[in-house]
Design a protein around this motif. Structure first.
Motif, PDB file in Angstrom:
ATOM      1  N   LEU A 246      -3.149 -17.579  55.944  1.00  0.00           N
ATOM      2  CA  LEU A 246      -2.184 -17.805  57.017  1.00  0.00           C
ATOM      3  C   LEU A 246      -2.797 -18.708  58.072  1.00  0.00           C
ATOM      4  O   LEU A 246      -3.892 -18.438  58.577  1.00  0.00           O
ATOM      5  CB  LEU A 246      -1.771 -16.477  57.664  1.00  0.00           C
ATOM      6  N   ASP A 247      -2.096 -19.787  58.405  1.00  0.00           N
ATOM      7  CA  ASP A 247      -2.455 -20.646  59.524  1.00  0.00           C
ATOM      8  C   ASP A 247      -1.606 -20.191  60.711  1.00  0.00           C
ATOM      9  O   ASP A 247      -0.423 -20.536  60.825  1.00  0.00           O
ATOM     10  CB  ASP A 247      -2.178 -22.107  59.165  1.00  0.00           C
ATOM     11  N   ALA A 248      -2.201 -19.402  61.585  1.00  0.00           N
ATOM     12  CA  ALA A 248      -1.484 -18.772  62.693  1.00  0.00           C
ATOM     13  C   ALA A 248      -1.564 -19.646  63.938  1.00  0.00           C
ATOM     14  O   ALA A 248      -2.648 -19.830  64.501  1.00  0.00           O
ATOM     15  CB  ALA A 248      -2.069 -17.390  62.981  1.00  0.00           C
ATOM     16  N   GLY A 249      -0.419 -20.190  64.354  1.00  0.00           N
ATOM     17  CA  GLY A 249      -0.411 -21.176  65.424  1.00  0.00           C
ATOM     18  C   GLY A 249      -0.750 -22.525  64.844  1.00  0.00           C
ATOM     19  O   GLY A 249      -1.654 -23.225  65.302  1.00  0.00           O
ATOM     20  N   CYS A 250       0.002 -22.920  63.836  1.00  0.00           N
ATOM     21  CA  CYS A 250      -0.336 -24.078  62.991  1.00  0.00           C
ATOM     22  C   CYS A 250      -0.062 -25.424  63.635  1.00  0.00           C
ATOM     23  O   CYS A 250      -0.489 -26.459  63.120  1.00  0.00           O
ATOM     24  CB  CYS A 250       0.415 -23.994  61.665  1.00  0.00           C
ATOM     25  N   GLY A 251       0.681 -25.450  64.755  1.00  0.00           N
ATOM     26  CA  GLY A 251       1.056 -26.735  65.323  1.00  0.00           C
ATOM     27  C   GLY A 251       1.867 -27.536  64.317  1.00  0.00           C
ATOM     28  O   GLY A 251       2.790 -27.007  63.689  1.00  0.00           O
ATOM     29  N   ASN A 252       1.496 -28.798  64.142  1.00  0.00           N
ATOM     30  CA  ASN A 252       2.229 -29.635  63.196  1.00  0.00           C
ATOM     31  C   ASN A 252       1.564 -29.681  61.823  1.00  0.00           C
ATOM     32  O   ASN A 252       1.910 -30.501  60.986  1.00  0.00           O
ATOM     33  CB  ASN A 252       2.390 -31.051  63.745  1.00  0.00           C
ATOM     34  N   GLY A 253       0.577 -28.806  61.591  1.00  0.00           N
ATOM     35  CA  GLY A 253       0.082 -28.590  60.241  1.00  0.00           C
ATOM     36  C   GLY A 253      -1.099 -29.415  59.784  1.00  0.00           C
ATOM     37  O   GLY A 253      -1.354 -29.488  58.583  1.00  0.00           O
ATOM     38  N   ARG A 254      -1.868 -30.001  60.703  1.00  0.00           N
ATOM     39  CA  ARG A 254      -3.009 -30.789  60.251  1.00  0.00           C
ATOM     40  C   ARG A 254      -4.056 -29.915  59.556  1.00  0.00           C
ATOM     41  O   ARG A 254      -4.614 -30.305  58.518  1.00  0.00           O
ATOM     42  CB  ARG A 254      -3.631 -31.543  61.433  1.00  0.00           C
ATOM     43  N   PHE A 255      -4.333 -28.750  60.113  1.00  0.00           N
ATOM     44  CA  PHE A 255      -5.269 -27.833  59.450  1.00  0.00           C
ATOM     45  C   PHE A 255      -4.637 -27.188  58.217  1.00  0.00           C
ATOM     46  O   PHE A 255      -5.328 -26.868  57.254  1.00  0.00           O
ATOM     47  CB  PHE A 255      -5.731 -26.749  60.420  1.00  0.00           C
ATOM     48  N   THR A 256      -3.329 -27.007  58.247  1.00  0.00           N
ATOM     49  CA  THR A 256      -2.623 -26.403  57.111  1.00  0.00           C
ATOM     50  C   THR A 256      -2.899 -27.185  55.833  1.00  0.00           C
ATOM     51  O   THR A 256      -3.138 -26.597  54.767  1.00  0.00           O
ATOM     52  CB  THR A 256      -1.108 -26.367  57.380  1.00  0.00           C
ATOM     53  N   SER A 257      -2.866 -28.495  55.929  1.00  0.00           N
ATOM     54  CA  SER A 257      -3.085 -29.344  54.759  1.00  0.00           C
ATOM     55  C   SER A 257      -4.492 -29.176  54.201  1.00  0.00           C
ATOM     56  O   SER A 257      -4.690 -29.140  52.982  1.00  0.00           O
ATOM     57  CB  SER A 257      -2.842 -30.812  55.122  1.00  0.00           C
ATOM     58  N   VAL A 258      -5.487 -29.072  55.079  1.00  0.00           N
ATOM     59  CA  VAL A 258      -6.868 -28.892  54.628  1.00  0.00           C
ATOM     60  C   VAL A 258      -7.029 -27.547  53.932  1.00  0.00           C
ATOM     61  O   VAL A 258      -7.681 -27.438  52.880  1.00  0.00           O
ATOM     62  CB  VAL A 258      -7.850 -29.002  55.812  1.00  0.00           C
TER      63      VAL A 258
ATOM     64  N   LEU B 295       3.405 -11.091  64.219  1.00  0.00           N
ATOM     65  CA  LEU B 295       3.522 -11.952  63.052  1.00  0.00           C
ATOM     66  C   LEU B 295       4.585 -11.439  62.088  1.00  0.00           C
ATOM     67  O   LEU B 295       4.689 -10.223  61.861  1.00  0.00           O
ATOM     68  CB  LEU B 295       2.171 -12.047  62.330  1.00  0.00           C
ATOM     69  N   PRO B 296       5.374 -12.331  61.498  1.00  0.00           N
ATOM     70  CA  PRO B 296       6.469 -11.933  60.615  1.00  0.00           C
ATOM     71  C   PRO B 296       5.996 -11.693  59.172  1.00  0.00           C
ATOM     72  O   PRO B 296       6.592 -12.198  58.223  1.00  0.00           O
ATOM     73  CB  PRO B 296       7.421 -13.131  60.692  1.00  0.00           C
ATOM     74  N   HIS B 297       4.919 -10.916  59.014  1.00  0.00           N
ATOM     75  CA  HIS B 297       4.366 -10.664  57.692  1.00  0.00           C
ATOM     76  C   HIS B 297       3.965  -9.192  57.568  1.00  0.00           C
ATOM     77  O   HIS B 297       3.510  -8.585  58.544  1.00  0.00           O
ATOM     78  CB  HIS B 297       3.134 -11.542  57.442  1.00  0.00           C
ATOM     79  N   PRO B 298       4.084  -8.631  56.372  1.00  0.00           N
ATOM     80  CA  PRO B 298       3.656  -7.241  56.148  1.00  0.00           C
ATOM     81  C   PRO B 298       2.137  -7.095  56.251  1.00  0.00           C
ATOM     82  O   PRO B 298       1.391  -8.079  56.219  1.00  0.00           O
ATOM     83  CB  PRO B 298       4.122  -6.957  54.713  1.00  0.00           C
ATOM     84  N   ASP B 299       1.700  -5.853  56.351  1.00  0.00           N
ATOM     85  CA  ASP B 299       0.273  -5.560  56.386  1.00  0.00           C
ATOM     86  C   ASP B 299      -0.412  -6.093  55.123  1.00  0.00           C
ATOM     87  O   ASP B 299       0.163  -6.092  54.025  1.00  0.00           O
ATOM     88  CB  ASP B 299       0.035  -4.056  56.467  1.00  0.00           C
ATOM     89  N   LYS B 300      -1.656  -6.526  55.280  1.00  0.00           N
ATOM     90  CA  LYS B 300      -2.539  -6.882  54.156  1.00  0.00           C
ATOM     91  C   LYS B 300      -1.952  -7.957  53.237  1.00  0.00           C
ATOM     92  O   LYS B 300      -2.197  -7.969  52.038  1.00  0.00           O
ATOM     93  CB  LYS B 300      -2.876  -5.627  53.344  1.00  0.00           C
ATOM     94  N   THR B 301      -1.190  -8.879  53.819  1.00  0.00           N
ATOM     95  CA  THR B 301      -0.557  -9.928  53.021  1.00  0.00           C
ATOM     96  C   THR B 301      -1.541 -11.009  52.587  1.00  0.00           C
ATOM     97  O   THR B 301      -1.407 -11.574  51.496  1.00  0.00           O
ATOM     98  CB  THR B 301       0.577 -10.586  53.828  1.00  0.00           C
ATOM     99  N   PHE B 302      -2.544 -11.293  53.408  1.00  0.00           N
ATOM    100  CA  PHE B 302      -3.370 -12.477  53.195  1.00  0.00           C
ATOM    101  C   PHE B 302      -4.828 -12.121  52.897  1.00  0.00           C
ATOM    102  O   PHE B 302      -5.329 -11.064  53.286  1.00  0.00           O
ATOM    103  CB  PHE B 302      -3.301 -13.378  54.430  1.00  0.00           C
ATOM    104  N   ASP B 303      -5.484 -13.066  52.229  1.00  0.00           N
ATOM    105  CA  ASP B 303      -6.924 -12.960  52.016  1.00  0.00           C
ATOM    106  C   ASP B 303      -7.699 -13.447  53.230  1.00  0.00           C
ATOM    107  O   ASP B 303      -8.865 -13.076  53.417  1.00  0.00           O
ATOM    108  CB  ASP B 303      -7.335 -13.789  50.798  1.00  0.00           C
ATOM    109  N   ALA B 304      -7.063 -14.298  54.025  1.00  0.00           N
ATOM    110  CA  ALA B 304      -7.744 -14.852  55.195  1.00  0.00           C
ATOM    111  C   ALA B 304      -6.718 -15.413  56.170  1.00  0.00           C
ATOM    112  O   ALA B 304      -5.554 -15.669  55.809  1.00  0.00           O
ATOM    113  CB  ALA B 304      -8.732 -15.943  54.785  1.00  0.00           C
ATOM    114  N   LEU B 305      -7.170 -15.610  57.393  1.00  0.00           N
ATOM    115  CA  LEU B 305      -6.320 -16.160  58.456  1.00  0.00           C
ATOM    116  C   LEU B 305      -7.133 -17.156  59.260  1.00  0.00           C
ATOM    117  O   LEU B 305      -8.309 -16.922  59.561  1.00  0.00           O
ATOM    118  CB  LEU B 305      -5.809 -15.040  59.350  1.00  0.00           C
ATOM    119  N   TRP B 306      -6.499 -18.278  59.604  1.00  0.00           N
ATOM    120  CA  TRP B 306      -7.090 -19.311  60.452  1.00  0.00           C
ATOM    121  C   TRP B 306      -6.228 -19.467  61.690  1.00  0.00           C
ATOM    122  O   TRP B 306      -4.997 -19.530  61.607  1.00  0.00           O
ATOM    123  CB  TRP B 306      -7.153 -20.633  59.693  1.00  0.00           C
TER     124      TRP B 306
END
Length: 282
Positions: free
Chosen positions: A47-59, A106-117
């Motif tokens: 999860l990219d939390a507070g992703c802005g326009n997604g520059r880190f999302t792509s990486v 956050l609009p996600h259930p518990d334990k959804t992700f392996d990591a968060l940025w």
């Protein structure tokens, strides 16, 4: 220069897509190295939390690869719209789900992700909201997963030549207490903040972004914009001592900025921290 040009509908300064693209472009090598230092793995859900326009999302999508998945949330609907438009033209290796969302809920259930940025978000939060956000991050990441926070480290901002070597440090005098906390204290204490919500194996590293002559066009534009906005002072100019007001106003004049950046010994420095911790097992 109109400060509102760099704001989103949230009212947050320096959160618009144009500003994020400019800053990312000026620090791209260091920024990408910071993301890759976290330890995201192929096939992970991130999860990219507070992703802005997604520059880190792509990486992040490149790191997790074809078997991974990335979700991205941002408080500003216009940033999510821009990210969705980019996703239609970019050929990323994995699916990316982008939606409007708040890091405090956050609009996600518990334990959804392996990591968060999370990059560039904590500086907008009060102390109570910072803790709430970190608790949310911990909630949506599985046991053993990683929570990673990237933030600017305000005490490291510096430039040369300058009329007064202590000018930037004195500018804190024009801040209110909460602003001083967010820009100077939060980043330095982020390791402690992650530990305070129960994350383990917490570590924190600092990266310097240093630029000298010759500057790339994007670096020149980014730095000149910072000077033109008088943002280097972090404070309200009219709250500073008169002598400092005069210096900042003289530096931020367009011809002065250009002359400064063309100086053969021109030097620019800013710093960023990445703090990571793991959600406890069991």
């Amino acid at each position: 220069m109109n400060m509102g040009f760099f704001e989103t509908s949230t009212g947050h300064r320096f959160s618009s897509a144009e500003w994020l693209d400019l800053h990312y472009g000026a620090a791209e090598p260091e920024y990408e190295a910071m993301v890759r230092s976290v330890g995201f793995q192929a096939s992970w859900r991130v999860l990219d939390a507070g992703c802005g326009n997604g520059r880190f999302t792509s990486v992040i999508a490149e790191i997790v690869g074809t078997k991974g998945r990335v979700a991205a949330v941002d408080l500003a609907p216009e940033n999510i719209d821009i990210l969705k438009q980019r996703l239609q033209t970019q050929r990323l290796p994995c699916p990316v789900d982008a939606q409007v969302g708040n890091v405090l809920s956050l609009p996600h259930p518990d334990k959804t992700f392996d990591a968060l940025w999370c990059s560039g978000v904590t500086g907008y939060l009060s102390e109570d909201k910072l803790k709430r956000a970190l608790e949310e991050f911990k909630r949506v990441v599985r046991p053993g997963g990683i929570v990673a926070i990237k933030e600017s480290e305000g005490t490291l901002l510096y430039f040369y030549p300058t009329p007064d070597l202590t000018l930037i440090w004195r500018s804190a005098e024009g801040m209110d207490f909460s602003t001083r906390q967010r820009w100077f204290v939060y980043p330095i204490q982020m390791k402690h903040s992650l530990e305070s919500v129960g994350l383990t194996d917490v570590r924190q590293e600092t990266t310097l972004v240093e630029r000298r002559q010759p500057l790339r066009d994007v670096e020149r534009k980014y730095i000149s914009t910072r000077f033109a906005l008088q943002d280097l002072s972090w404070a309200k100019i009219d709250l500073l001592p008169k002598v400092d007001q005069v210096i900042w106003q003289s530096i931020s004049a367009e011809d002065s900025i250009d002359k400064l950046m063309r100086h053969p010994d021109f030097y620019w420095r800013e710093g960023h921290i990445v703090a990571t911790g793991k959600v406890p097992e069991g």
